[in-house]
Write an enzyme that holds these catalytic residues in place. Structure first.
Site, short mmCIF file in Angstrom:
data_model
loop_
_atom_site.label_atom_id
_atom_site.label_comp_id
_atom_site.label_asym_id
_atom_site.label_seq_id
_atom_site.Cartn_x
_atom_site.Cartn_y
_atom_site.Cartn_z
N ARG A 121 17.03 -25.50 -8.03
CA ARG A 121 17.11 -25.59 -6.56
C ARG A 121 17.53 -24.27 -5.89
NH1 ARG A 121 19.21 -30.51 -8.06
NH2 ARG A 121 17.75 -32.20 -7.67
N LYS A 143 8.54 -14.53 2.47
CA LYS A 143 7.47 -15.47 2.10
C LYS A 143 7.24 -15.35 0.61
CE LYS A 143 4.45 -15.90 6.12
NZ LYS A 143 3.07 -15.66 6.59
N GLU A 185 -1.96 -1.78 5.26
CA GLU A 185 -0.83 -2.54 5.85
C GLU A 185 0.09 -1.60 6.65
OE1 GLU A 185 -0.52 -5.84 5.81
OE2 GLU A 185 -1.62 -6.53 4.02
N LYS A 228 8.54 -4.85 10.38
CA LYS A 228 8.46 -6.22 9.86
C LYS A 228 9.80 -6.93 10.04
CE LYS A 228 6.59 -9.20 6.33
NZ LYS A 228 5.86 -9.33 5.08
N GLU A 238 7.58 -18.10 11.17
CA GLU A 238 6.25 -18.01 11.74
C GLU A 238 5.90 -19.14 12.70
OE1 GLU A 238 3.34 -16.15 9.12
OE2 GLU A 238 1.79 -17.38 10.04
N ARG A 242 5.87 -13.97 14.69
CA ARG A 242 5.51 -13.49 13.34
C ARG A 242 3.99 -13.49 13.12
NH1 ARG A 242 8.74 -14.39 7.59
NH2 ARG A 242 7.21 -13.27 6.36
N ASN A 246 -0.35 -11.09 11.28
CA ASN A 246 -1.65 -11.47 10.73
C ASN A 246 -2.79 -10.71 11.38
OD1 ASN A 246 -0.38 -13.37 9.10
ND2 ASN A 246 -0.38 -14.88 10.74
N HIS A 249 -6.09 -10.41 9.65
CA HIS A 249 -6.07 -11.32 8.50
C HIS A 249 -7.05 -12.49 8.65
CE1 HIS A 249 -2.73 -8.92 7.28
NE2 HIS A 249 -2.42 -9.70 6.26
N HIS A 253 -9.21 -12.61 5.60
CA HIS A 253 -9.15 -13.71 4.62
C HIS A 253 -10.52 -14.35 4.43
CE1 HIS A 253 -4.55 -14.51 5.04
NE2 HIS A 253 -4.83 -13.58 4.16
N HIS A 266 -7.04 -7.29 -1.45
CA HIS A 266 -6.54 -7.90 -0.21
C HIS A 266 -6.49 -6.88 0.93
CE1 HIS A 266 -4.04 -10.35 2.42
NE2 HIS A 266 -3.16 -9.37 2.45
N1 LIG Z 1 4.87 -12.30 0.82
C1 LIG Z 1 4.22 -11.65 1.76
O1 LIG Z 1 4.67 -11.54 2.90
C2 LIG Z 1 2.94 -10.95 1.40
C3 LIG Z 1 2.38 -10.00 2.27
C4 LIG Z 1 1.23 -9.32 1.87
C5 LIG Z 1 0.65 -9.59 0.64
N2 LIG Z 1 1.22 -10.55 -0.17
C6 LIG Z 1 0.63 -10.84 -1.48
O2 LIG Z 1 0.67 -9.67 -2.27
C7 LIG Z 1 -0.35 -9.75 -3.26
C8 LIG Z 1 -1.03 -8.42 -3.37
O3 LIG Z 1 -0.06 -7.48 -3.78
P1 LIG Z 1 -0.42 -6.17 -4.59
O4 LIG Z 1 -1.57 -5.51 -3.93
O5 LIG Z 1 0.85 -5.44 -4.77
O6 LIG Z 1 -0.99 -6.75 -5.97
P2 LIG Z 1 -0.50 -6.75 -7.49
O7 LIG Z 1 0.89 -7.20 -7.60
O8 LIG Z 1 -1.54 -7.52 -8.21
O9 LIG Z 1 -0.57 -5.23 -7.93
C9 LIG Z 1 -1.81 -4.59 -8.01
C10 LIG Z 1 -2.04 -3.96 -9.38
O10 LIG Z 1 -1.23 -2.80 -9.50
C11 LIG Z 1 -0.48 -2.83 -10.73
N3 LIG Z 1 0.75 -2.09 -10.47
C12 LIG Z 1 1.79 -2.49 -9.71
N4 LIG Z 1 2.67 -1.49 -9.55
C13 LIG Z 1 2.18 -0.42 -10.24
C14 LIG Z 1 2.63 0.91 -10.43
N5 LIG Z 1 3.70 1.37 -9.83
N6 LIG Z 1 1.87 1.72 -11.21
C15 LIG Z 1 0.71 1.28 -11.77
N7 LIG Z 1 0.23 0.04 -11.60
C16 LIG Z 1 0.95 -0.81 -10.83
C17 LIG Z 1 -0.31 -4.28 -11.04
O11 LIG Z 1 -0.12 -4.49 -12.41
C18 LIG Z 1 -1.66 -4.85 -10.56
O12 LIG Z 1 -2.61 -4.69 -11.57
C19 LIG Z 1 -1.28 -10.89 -2.84
O13 LIG Z 1 -1.05 -11.98 -3.71
C20 LIG Z 1 -0.82 -11.22 -1.43
O14 LIG Z 1 -0.98 -12.60 -1.13
C21 LIG Z 1 2.34 -11.20 0.18
#
Ligand SMILES: NC(=O)c1ccc[n+]([C@@H]2O[C@H](COP(=O)([O-])OP(=O)(O)OC[C@H]3O[C@@H](n4cnc5c(N)ncnc54)[C@H](O)[C@@H]3O)[C@@H](O)[C@H]2O)c1
Length: 363
Positions: A121, A143, A185, A228, A238, A242, A246, A249, A253, A266
């Site tokens: 929990r 999030k 972003e 942010k 949101e 907030r 988006n 987005h 999306h 993304h």
């Molecule tokens: N929570 C939120 O508010 C929020 C906001 C935006 C995006 N997201 C989420 O984030 C995700 C996308 O994140 P991402 O683009 O970081 O993807 P990811 O975590 O898949 O990382 C991308 C790739 O980079 C590699 N990697 C990470 N750090 C590295 C480093 N320093 N050196 C070499 N390789 C590295 C990872 O292994 C992966 O293969 C999506 O799932 C999206 O929904 C969440």
């Protein structure tokens, strides 16, 4: 060390930003957590680069560390991976006074945060984001969650960390395409809230993106996190403001969905979505053409090809309607009145949305 406080009353927390600081994570965990056991969740790529330095720093401060590895990538952001991590935590007798630390990009951060929010929990959670998307965006705001086979991020929670620890140096090992996805972003934060920050990115684009000037990259990450944090402080869950985060987005999306989450990262889909939203804003005459040109010129430097030839207009509208941000069949679009000023509209006719989409196909 830059310290930014995310002000959320009893859930407030600091974000630390400093290049080359990763080997001091132990010191900062000690400042923010008085237990002894830490589970570090990471993916197999990030593990190879950074787990040893993190483990050493934590054990130097006498933390007992368990490293839990997941496979890399969006397709592993699932409940079955979450379950396999619960198994390990239970087998190793992790209790409520332990801390879960995410070491990785947005996938690891969202998934580890969901584990922390739900295991026993809720246990304490800290983030060490290692992609630009994660450092400038996803690690802030609470999030957390995973994907369902019928859609992205459909299962999750709002769960704030106890702190976020950002070392921009780790971006040096990130593939350039992933850096660009993160730049998208960063540019978004200028577009929605701060024209002078947008101007800073315009002027320093190559220095930042090429990682040749870490001070400028630190500033870009810090200002993105600040914006942010300001938005999340006013609307943590949101229900209003907030939603401006988006920007780009809704169409972004839909593009991800239409291309089966395979063609674009993304951030790349969001870049295209922001150009389409900018064009719609221009078309309905709330955004001056010259402002739209600034938006388009900067985003086009990210060099994203639009290979969306197979999509038809009906598919686009249907994909948009499947988005969880659509309310009562009305498409809520975040649009721009100026660089740094958004407006949310739900009265944009479908044909205008399609024109915005067609603009990115043609250009
Ligand atoms: N929570 C939120 O508010 C929020 C906001 C935006 C995006 N997201 C989420 O984030 C995700 C996308 O994140 P991402 O683009 O970081 O993807 P990811 O975590 O898949 O990382 C991308 C790739 O980079 C590699 N990697 C990470 N750090 C590295 C480093 N320093 N050196 C070499 N390789 C590295 C990872 O292994 C992966 O293969 C999506 O799932 C999206 O929904 C969440």
């Amino acid at each position: 060390m830059e310290i930014l406080n995310v002000d959320l009353k009893e859930r407030s927390y600091p974000i630390y930003i400093e290049s080359g600081s990763l080997n001091r994570i132990g010191e900062y965990l000690e400042k923010n957590y008085n237990g002894k056991r830490a589970a570090v969740i990471t993916d197999s790529i990030v593990k190879n680069y950074y787990s040893a330095v993190v483990e050493k720093s934590l054990s130097d401060k006498s933390f007992e560390v368990e490293l839990i590895e997941m496979p890399p990538g969006e397709k592993f952001k699932t409940l079955s991976v979450v379950e396999s991590i619960y198994d390990k935590l239970i087998e190793k007798n992790f209790s409520r006074d332990s801390v879960i630390i995410s070491l990785g990009g947005g996938v690891v951060g969202d998934l580890a945060g969901f584990v922390a929010a739900t295991f026993l929990r809720g246990v304490k959670f800290a983030q060490i984001p290692t992609t630009l998307i994660a450092q400038a965006d996803s690690s802030v705001g609470g999030k957390v969650g995973v994907n369902h086979r019928l859609g992205k991020n459909l299962i999750g929670a709002f769960y704030q960390p106890i702190f976020v620890f950002i070392d921009p140096e780790v971006l040096n090992t990130l593939p350039p395409r992933e850096v660009d996805a993160g730049m998208s972003e960063v540019i978004k934060y200028g577009l929605i809230k701060d024209e002078s920050f947008f101007g800073f990115i315009e002027e320093n684009f190559e220095d930042i993106r090429s990682l040749n000037n870490m001070q400028k990259m630190e500033h870009a990450i810090l200002r993105s996190c600040e914006i942010k944090a300001e938005v999340v402080k006013i609307d943590e869950k949101e229900s209003g403001l907030r939603r401006i985060l988006n920007f780009g987005h809704t169409i972004g999306h839909a593009i991800e969905n239409l291309t089966n989450y395979e063609l674009y990262l993304h951030g790349e889909a969001i870049t295209l979505g922001m150009i389409a939203a900018g064009e719609i804003s221009r078309k309905i005459k709330i955004l001056q053409s010259e402002k739209f040109s600034r938006l388009e010129n900067l985003l086009k430097k990210l060099n994203i090809k639009s290979n969306l030839k197979n999509s038809n207009e009906e598919n686009l509208i249907n994909a948009i309607l499947r988005d969880k941000k659509v309310k009562n069949g009305k498409i809520n679009l975040v649009l721009l009145e100026d660089i740094g000023k958004t407006v949310i509209r739900n009265d944009i006719p479908n044909n205008v949305i399609i024109e915005g989409f067609n603009y990115i196909l043609k250009n």
